[in-house]
Design a protein around this motif. Sequence first.
Motif, PDB file in Angstrom:
ATOM      1  N   LYS A   1       0.806  -1.216  -0.034  1.00 32.13           N
ATOM      2  CA  LYS A   1      -0.167  -0.073   0.038  1.00 32.13           C
ATOM      3  C   LYS A   1       0.830   1.220  -0.090  1.00 32.13           C
TER       4      LYS A   1
ATOM      5  N   ASN B   1      -9.169  -6.479  -8.518  1.00 28.05           N
ATOM      6  CA  ASN B   1      -9.099  -5.317  -7.874  1.00 28.05           C
ATOM      7  C   ASN B   1     -10.253  -4.379  -8.174  1.00 28.05           C
TER       8      ASN B   1
ATOM      9  N   GLN C   1      -3.949  -3.716  -4.725  1.00 32.51           N
ATOM     10  CA  GLN C   1      -4.451  -2.586  -3.795  1.00 32.51           C
ATOM     11  C   GLN C   1      -5.218  -1.784  -4.726  1.00 32.51           C
ATOM     12  N   GLU C   2      -6.300  -1.221  -3.985  1.00 35.27           N
ATOM     13  CA  GLU C   2      -7.315  -0.405  -4.584  1.00 35.27           C
ATOM     14  C   GLU C   2      -6.673   0.816  -5.104  1.00 35.27           C
ATOM     15  N   GLN C   3      -5.472   1.163  -4.533  1.00 37.93           N
ATOM     16  CA  GLN C   3      -4.797   2.503  -4.867  1.00 37.93           C
ATOM     17  C   GLN C   3      -3.926   2.515  -5.720  1.00 37.93           C
TER      18      GLN C   3
ATOM     19  N   GLU D   1       1.099   4.189  -3.005  1.00 37.48           N
ATOM     20  CA  GLU D   1       0.905   5.449  -2.749  1.00 37.48           C
ATOM     21  C   GLU D   1       1.722   6.593  -2.879  1.00 37.48           C
TER      22      GLU D   1
END
Length: 324
Positions: A6, A65, A39-41, A10
């Motif tokens: 994550k 995802n 990871q959604e990000q 990011e």
Amino acid sequence: ARYYPKAVVENPALRGAVAADFGALQNAPFSVLSALFRQEQAPEPWLRWGSRHDRYSVRKAVASNPSTPEGVLKQLAEDEFVSRASFSGLRGAVAQNPAAPEEVLEQLAGDEDSDVREEVATNPSAPEVIELLRRAGADERLQEVGCDPESLTDAERERLVELGPYGRELVAAHPQTQGDHLEPLARNELFRVRKAVAENRSAPPRLLEELATDTNVQVRRRIAEREDTPPEVLEVLSQDTAGSVRLRAARHEATPTGALKRLANDTDKLVRRVAGPRARQRRAVAACLVQLQGVTERLDGLVRALAESGKDTDSRQSDIRCLI
């Protein structure tokens, strides 16, 4: 990156560097890529790149995802690589993704793999077609067919056929599907669809005869197990190359006597064990019927002779009782 995916996705510096040169991702271990793409990000360019990766685990991470763009999910659901049976888990990842477009979920709801269909059924974005599948005889998890089917309109049947393998199987098994609609399904490339036709009580004799020579042994076995299979079809099945099919023909009440005689000398021990006693029983019954017919004919002749003798009724009845 493996332990803190994550933070990596990011990180603005890393995002910019990767966007400028995907070589950094290309050299990363597959386990790291999978962790990043779950990871959604994860940036959209990363996900698009990962969707074309050769490694199954990496593509599956992208498919699962929720941030993966709809176009990419559609591509993954239709990709030739994805469609291979050994990679049904990847289709399942798309099927359970709440961001998958409705048209993709509809497509996967008719998938030939039951695990993929189950993922669609449990998806919070499950399409309305799920209800149609259940009305057509699917169970709650879209695993089975023939589960208390309801009436379907012609339009609903057509939609199910267009939906995919599972939809065709449901239509083929539906008790209201008649011969004209069953005929193309009896020639479907998937054996499960043809097997459903073979089990359908509405299938006409011409289709039973056709399916009796099907390339799949399970289909031929279903024809041999039907109570209404015509004797001429059982004659064909009694000469099948598969012992399991000949065995079912040997057990069938409508199998012709000639076929039973042949099966009594079959190369398969179990077939001989079943057909032998039944063939002998048929011969014994036939012999008794011949004797009974002879006795009946003689009695008829005697009755006519007594009637012509002019004796009264009581005398004729007494003579007949004596003869019997």
